[in-house]
Design an enzyme around this catalytic site. Structure first.
Site, PDB file in Angstrom:
ATOM      1  N   HIS A  36      -3.910   5.485  -2.542  1.00 37.96           N
ATOM      2  CA  HIS A  36      -4.598   4.435  -2.161  1.00 37.96           C
ATOM      3  C   HIS A  36      -4.190   4.364  -0.601  1.00 37.96           C
ATOM      4  O   HIS A  36      -3.086   3.638  -0.010  1.00 37.96           O
ATOM      5  CB  HIS A  36      -4.012   3.081  -2.712  1.00 37.96           C
ATOM      6  CG  HIS A  36      -4.641   1.929  -2.030  1.00 37.96           C
ATOM      7  ND1 HIS A  36      -5.783   1.655  -1.997  1.00 37.96           N
ATOM      8  CD2 HIS A  36      -3.902   0.811  -1.383  1.00 37.96           C
ATOM      9  CE1 HIS A  36      -6.126   0.457  -1.228  1.00 37.96           C
ATOM     10  NE2 HIS A  36      -4.738  -0.152  -0.802  1.00 37.96           N
ATOM     11  N   GLY A  43       5.504 -11.756  -4.948  1.00 39.23           N
ATOM     12  CA  GLY A  43       4.844 -12.120  -3.460  1.00 39.23           C
ATOM     13  C   GLY A  43       3.851 -13.092  -3.864  1.00 39.23           C
ATOM     14  O   GLY A  43       2.585 -13.356  -3.505  1.00 39.23           O
ATOM     15  N   VAL A  46       0.414  -3.353  -6.574  1.00 41.55           N
ATOM     16  CA  VAL A  46      -0.488  -3.710  -5.740  1.00 41.55           C
ATOM     17  C   VAL A  46      -0.017  -3.649  -4.220  1.00 41.55           C
ATOM     18  O   VAL A  46      -0.604  -3.117  -3.149  1.00 41.55           O
ATOM     19  CB  VAL A  46      -1.184  -5.198  -5.786  1.00 41.55           C
ATOM     20  CG1 VAL A  46      -2.133  -5.473  -4.879  1.00 41.55           C
ATOM     21  CG2 VAL A  46      -1.693  -5.293  -7.126  1.00 41.55           C
ATOM     22  N   GLY A  47       1.210  -3.734  -3.899  1.00 48.05           N
ATOM     23  CA  GLY A  47       1.860  -3.700  -2.796  1.00 48.05           C
ATOM     24  C   GLY A  47       1.818  -2.147  -2.028  1.00 48.05           C
ATOM     25  O   GLY A  47       2.374  -1.232  -2.911  1.00 48.05           O
TER      26      GLY A  47
END
Length: 328
Positions: free
Chosen positions: A189, A11, A131-132
């Site tokens: 998260h 990304g 992170v995604g």
């Protein structure tokens, strides 16, 4: 100069990628004495590849002394080749009318493929940060799709939640964030995360002595931290990008260079601590040294905390169950 590090970033031309790449190239993730090669992955469509080309042109124009090379590609086997570190930033965002389970399915396909590519071509000691979103479950999928790699090296980013919680406590106490230690964010998260300051100190003094207010904790602190991402989208019109990139840098820097005895929050595979099922990617307090992390053990969990931890655990178990058939 230390030996160079190959960093794969997925990304790469997205909002977070754009906020992240220049700071990595400037030495903020690995130190000012460590050259980097950026291996950037984007979608195969023309628009994404053109955007990636533009980002690479800008990186060239910065003339970073530590940027030893760049690769831009739509092929995971090229992006992950011999990677020391993989930052899996790209994921399918939730579209209009999309159910959470649909989002999980779409991302499961992406992270199964990326885990398999890492397994095939990355260094055997590659360190992975997802992170995604949904980050914990995406990290779990990638880990399960890479059976030849060290499962302990697959992590999810809860550092943004940790930093958000630090900032809220700093404001409440009128203390610098650097003076606050031993904060924890447990779990997923997602809005079910549990920011926990029961053990935290400010200037060495327990914070619960200054904020002995369970109503503020339950009605202000926890909701503000857990809904911060949505609050930013509401006012900015876009999701958190610079703060997410900053948290990714904090996470990897502390993992690789050490937290100097300080507690940080990382989403890591459970070793069974605190009753969390083994292998589940869960936010824990950890300390890091020599490129490895250790979960902080044997902290007492009171009834209030157990309620929140059970809730975030239940959500993660539900996510894991919904994609289990894809990992058989």
């Amino acid at each position: 100069m230390k030996s160079l590090v190959r960093v794969a970033v997925t990304g790469a031309a997205g909002q977070i990628g754009y906020s992240l790449l220049f700071r990595i190239a400037a030495g903020e993730m690995f130190g000012k004495d460590r050259p980097v090669i950026l291996q950037m992955l984007e979608l195969p469509d023309e628009k994404a590849q053109a955007a990636l080309k533009g980002v690479m042109m800008e990186l060239e124009d910065c003339a970073f002394p530590l940027l030893a090379g760049m690769v831009g590609t739509d092929n995971p086997d090229i992006a992950f080749k011999d990677a020391d570190v993989a930052l899996l930033v790209g994921s399918r965002p939730r579209g209009p009318g999309m159910e959470r389970k649909d989002l999980l399915m779409e991302n499961a396909k992406i992270f199964t493929a990326q885990g398999a590519a890492l397994n095939k071509v990355a260094r055997r000691d590659v360190k992975v940060l997802v992170v995604g979103n949904p980050a914990n479950t995406n990290a779990y999928i990638a880990m399960k799709s890479a059976p030849d790699l060290n499962p302990k090296h697959f992590t999810a980013m809860l550092r943004l939640d940790h930093n958000r919680a630090l900032s809220q406590l700093s404001t409440k106490l009128s203390k610098p964030v650097a003076n606050i230690e031993k904060l924890i964010v447990w779990g997923n998260h997602s809005p079910t995360m549990y920011p926990d300051y029961r053990f935290a100190t400010a200037d060495g003094t327990p914070i619960i002595e200054a904020i002995n207010d369970q109503a503020w904790n339950a009605n202000s602190f926890i909701p503000t931290v857990s809904k911060r991402g949505a609050a930013i989208i509401e006012v900015r019109g876009l999701s958190s990008a610079a703060s997410a990139a900053n948290a990714a840098i904090d996470h990897m820097r502390d993992w690789l260079l050490g937290s100097n005895g300080k507690w940080i929050t990382m989403g890591v595979p459970s070793d069974g601590s605190y009753g969390i099922p083994e292998g589940m990617i869960f936010g824990f307090p950890v300390t890091t040294t020599n490129g490895e992390y250790s979960i902080v053990k044997d902290l007492p969990i009171d009834t209030f905390s157990k309620t929140y931890i059970d809730k975030t655990l239940a959500e993660l178990e539900e996510e894991r169950a919904s994609i289990a058939h894809l990992l058989r």
